[in-house]
Design an enzyme around this catalytic site. Structure first.
Site, PDB file in Angstrom:
ATOM      1  N   VAL A 112      14.848  28.233  42.298  1.00  0.00           N
ATOM      2  CA  VAL A 112      14.163  28.984  43.341  1.00  0.00           C
ATOM      3  C   VAL A 112      13.796  28.015  44.469  1.00  0.00           C
ATOM      4  O   VAL A 112      12.965  27.125  44.282  1.00  0.00           O
ATOM      5  CB  VAL A 112      12.886  29.664  42.797  1.00  0.00           C
ATOM      6  CG1 VAL A 112      12.183  30.423  43.925  1.00  0.00           C
ATOM      7  CG2 VAL A 112      13.227  30.605  41.656  1.00  0.00           C
ATOM      8  N   THR A 154      15.408  28.911  48.157  1.00  0.00           N
ATOM      9  CA  THR A 154      15.683  29.637  49.408  1.00  0.00           C
ATOM     10  C   THR A 154      15.423  31.132  49.279  1.00  0.00           C
ATOM     11  O   THR A 154      15.559  31.851  50.273  1.00  0.00           O
ATOM     12  CB  THR A 154      17.150  29.423  49.838  1.00  0.00           C
ATOM     13  OG1 THR A 154      18.017  29.906  48.809  1.00  0.00           O
ATOM     14  CG2 THR A 154      17.429  27.955  50.097  1.00  0.00           C
ATOM     15  N   LYS A 210      25.412  39.936  57.294  1.00  0.00           N
ATOM     16  CA  LYS A 210      24.982  41.289  57.668  1.00  0.00           C
ATOM     17  C   LYS A 210      24.447  41.315  59.094  1.00  0.00           C
ATOM     18  O   LYS A 210      24.677  42.273  59.839  1.00  0.00           O
ATOM     19  CB  LYS A 210      23.914  41.775  56.691  1.00  0.00           C
ATOM     20  CG  LYS A 210      23.383  43.167  57.029  1.00  0.00           C
ATOM     21  CD  LYS A 210      22.431  43.696  55.963  1.00  0.00           C
ATOM     22  CE  LYS A 210      21.945  45.093  56.336  1.00  0.00           C
ATOM     23  NZ  LYS A 210      21.107  45.694  55.273  1.00  0.00           N
ATOM     24  N   HIS A 251      69.868  36.565  38.994  1.00  0.00           N
ATOM     25  CA  HIS A 251      69.397  37.948  39.100  1.00  0.00           C
ATOM     26  C   HIS A 251      68.622  38.382  37.864  1.00  0.00           C
ATOM     27  O   HIS A 251      68.908  39.423  37.266  1.00  0.00           O
ATOM     28  CB  HIS A 251      70.563  38.897  39.376  1.00  0.00           C
ATOM     29  CG  HIS A 251      71.213  38.666  40.700  1.00  0.00           C
ATOM     30  ND1 HIS A 251      70.546  38.785  41.902  1.00  0.00           N
ATOM     31  CD2 HIS A 251      72.474  38.282  41.020  1.00  0.00           C
ATOM     32  CE1 HIS A 251      71.369  38.508  42.900  1.00  0.00           C
ATOM     33  NE2 HIS A 251      72.543  38.189  42.388  1.00  0.00           N
ATOM     34  N   GLU A 306      70.285  27.244  43.750  1.00  0.00           N
ATOM     35  CA  GLU A 306      69.207  27.650  44.653  1.00  0.00           C
ATOM     36  C   GLU A 306      67.916  26.885  44.355  1.00  0.00           C
ATOM     37  O   GLU A 306      67.246  26.398  45.263  1.00  0.00           O
ATOM     38  CB  GLU A 306      68.946  29.159  44.508  1.00  0.00           C
ATOM     39  CG  GLU A 306      70.035  30.043  45.073  1.00  0.00           C
ATOM     40  CD  GLU A 306      69.925  30.216  46.571  1.00  0.00           C
ATOM     41  OE1 GLU A 306      69.061  29.564  47.198  1.00  0.00           O
ATOM     42  OE2 GLU A 306      70.714  31.011  47.129  1.00  0.00           O
ATOM     43  N   PHE A 327      65.934  47.972  17.993  1.00  0.00           N
ATOM     44  CA  PHE A 327      66.749  48.391  16.841  1.00  0.00           C
ATOM     45  C   PHE A 327      68.010  49.135  17.276  1.00  0.00           C
ATOM     46  O   PHE A 327      68.134  49.602  18.413  1.00  0.00           O
ATOM     47  CB  PHE A 327      65.937  49.238  15.865  1.00  0.00           C
ATOM     48  CG  PHE A 327      65.374  50.529  16.439  1.00  0.00           C
ATOM     49  CD1 PHE A 327      66.192  51.563  16.892  1.00  0.00           C
ATOM     50  CD2 PHE A 327      64.005  50.724  16.487  1.00  0.00           C
ATOM     51  CE1 PHE A 327      65.675  52.740  17.388  1.00  0.00           C
ATOM     52  CE2 PHE A 327      63.467  51.907  16.981  1.00  0.00           C
ATOM     53  CZ  PHE A 327      64.303  52.912  17.438  1.00  0.00           C
TER      54      PHE A 327
END
Length: 544
Positions: A69, A71, A142, A298, A353, A493
């Site tokens: 505590v 501010t 704000k 791909h 690539e 399967f």
């Protein structure tokens, strides 16, 4: 246009002290701003000779409760929230001796960095949850019509420059931009806390009941920071970017050595498709403990192999399908030596690539530098997997646990009359590791621990089997080895015995699949008819 008030008073309280002394000195020396500060920030400024009003002198109350505590006080939040255009607010501020604060410079306790340490304690994590910092930032943001708020050291220079242009104040446009940045930061901070807390509770529950499987959390706040813009998406008309996960969620959706965050040593910028394919290749090659190479095109591994070293693994993976390997991605799970680079660049003249690996020898990097456009990525390691994976769908997100079942081959079952040989079993386990990375319906044909035939993504499993067998036979012809003696892996399967009949016709002698079909007996009989050994794993590995 600037605000009506010059910036006369600033509150500074930062964890990251990068540039803060210089910023505060400029505020004082160039603009005559009074500096209010707290704790370690105040000490750092005082040691640098910057005049500072300690927060306890400003509020009239000492810091208390180990600094928790300090501010959270009306003289701070009244000074931030008071509307300068309200006579009532100004009168109340004067009545209670509240001196207005025009600029707030705050960054937060390093919660994300703290919980990124796997050994962090619950108590230490809790102590790194900032309370006063977010409160001050939100109050100042704000009231952005009058208060300038800074949460990022990168904004110090631009604020000072604007104050110089506008006589010691900032513009409304800048104040609102900075306020928006604050709310993005505090949202990310709160997300990191809530995600870490949810993951902590989940882990606690699993320690209580270790057989309880990990479940995706009920609340999953994704906070993403843009890492870079991409040239385009899958096609040139699609805009695209890559984003990096932040906070504790990154520990769930990222592995210890992720693709996004890997060091790009050289090459052109990564494209959207490069990233998709590199991610698939990197995940595939990490399925193996032994030296391995996956060549991917791909989204499917057109070549895969393990060997005594990664160069030999590359040679065997390339031989699986040289045509498809052209223009593909190479991923290996060991340091890249010069020999591997010479084999793909000089011997095979393969166009690549992306090359992705944990690290590279200096000699390999020197040779790679001759291919300036080749994208070379170093991840720093190849261990581990993410916990969750996320995919967007229209209107929402799909989230699932990553397919990383800890399967023990000694627990697989063999329902056929013939059991696999030791060599067949090694090939079956290899094929089982690879097939889970092939698009469903997936069939993989392997021989000598190399994936020589792949049937990906067909609408029915028979077509996948035919395609995989044909590619395997082509590979054998290219390599000058006898066709047959193959093993086959199926990611799910067999619904009918026709799959077995097709595989048998093309020289498959052993099969691995999950089992679990109502027609398993038909597949077992088909295997017995063809003298094929078949293994049931009990686990399906679809990949859509």
């Amino acid at each position: 246009m600037g605000s009506e008030r010059k910036i006369e008073r600033a509150l500074i309280s930062v964890t990251d002290k990068t540039g803060i002394v210089e910023f505060a000195q400029a505020l004082v020396e160039k603009f005559g701003v009074e500096i209010i500060s707290t704790g370690g920030t105040a000490r750092a400024l005082e040691e640098a000779g910057v005049p500072v009003t300690p927060i306890e002198a400003f509020t009239g109350y000492p810091e208390m409760m180990d600094g928790r505590v300090k501010t959270l006080h009306p003289k701070v939040h009244g000074a931030l929230l008071a509307r300068r255009d309200s006579d009532q607010h100004m009168a109340e501020a004067a009545e209670h001796d509240i001196k207005l604060i025009d600029l707030v410079c705050v960054n937060l306790y390093e919660f994300e960095k703290t919980v990124a340490d796997p050994n962090v304690t619950f108590e230490d994590a809790i102590e790194h949850i900032d309370i006063g910092g977010p409160s001050m930032l939100r109050s100042a943001a704000k009231n952005n019509d009058a208060v300038t708020v800074i949460c990022d050291p990168d904004d110090y220079a631009s604020v000072l420059e604007e104050m110089g242009v506008h006589g010691g104040t900032t513009t409304k446009v800048t104040r609102r931009r900075l306020a928006a940045k604050v709310y993005a930061r505090t949202a990310a901070y709160d997300t990191a806390i809530s995600t870490w807390f949810s993951a902590y509770l989940e882990l606690q529950n699993r320690e209580i009941d270790p057989d309880d499987p990990f479940e995706p959390p009920a609340l999953l706040d994704l906070h993403l920071t843009k890492a870079q813009d991409l040239r385009y998406g899958e096609n040139p008309h699609q805009a695209a970017a890559v984003y990096k996960l932040t906070g504790e969620l990154a520990n769930l959706v990222s592995s210890p050595n992720p693709l996004v965050g890997a060091e790009q040593i050289q090459g052109k910028p990564l494209s959207y498709n490069n990233l998709l394919d590199a991610d698939a290749a990197w995940n595939a090659v990490r399925e193996f403990d032994e030296p391995a190479c996956v060549i991917l095109k791909h989204q499917n591994p057109c070549g895969s192999a393990v060997a005594k070293d990664v160069t030999t693994a590359y040679d065997r993976a390339f031989a699986c399908d040289p045509k498809s390997a052209f223009g593909g991605i190479i991923a290996v799970n060991r340091e890249v030596p010069l020999a591997l680079v010479e084999h793909f660049a000089d011997q095979n003249k393969q166009f690549v690539e992306v090359l992705i690996a944990p690290s590279y020898t200096p000699e390999a990097l020197e040779r790679l530098s001759k291919r300036a456009n080749l994208r070379v990525l170093a991840t720093g390691g190849a261990e581990g997997h993410a916990t969750l994976e996320v995919r967007s769908v229209d209107g929402g997100m799909l989230v699932q646990c990553v397919d990383t079942v800890d399967e023990d081959p000694t627990e697989f079952t063999c329902p056929t009359s013939r059991k696999p040989t030791d060599k067949e079993m090694r090939d079956l386990v290899f094929a089982w590791n690879v097939v889970k990375t092939v698009k469903s319906n997936a069939i993989l044909i392997a021989k000598d621990q190399a994936g020589i035939g792949m049937g990906p993504g067909q609408p029915n499993r028979v077509d996948s089997a035919l395609l995989a067998c044909e590619r395997a036979e082509d590979a054998c012809e290219r390599m000058g080895i006898a066709a047959g003696g193959f093993v086959a892996a199926s990611d799910a399967f067999f619904p009918f015995r026709d799959n077995v009949d097709v595989l048998a016709e093309h020289g498959v002698t052993a099969i691995i699949q999950p089992g679990g079909s109502v027609r398993d007996d038909e597949s077992i009989k088909a295997c017995d008819d063809h003298d094929i050994a078949m293994i049931f794993t009990g686990t399906r590995h679809f990949r859509h």
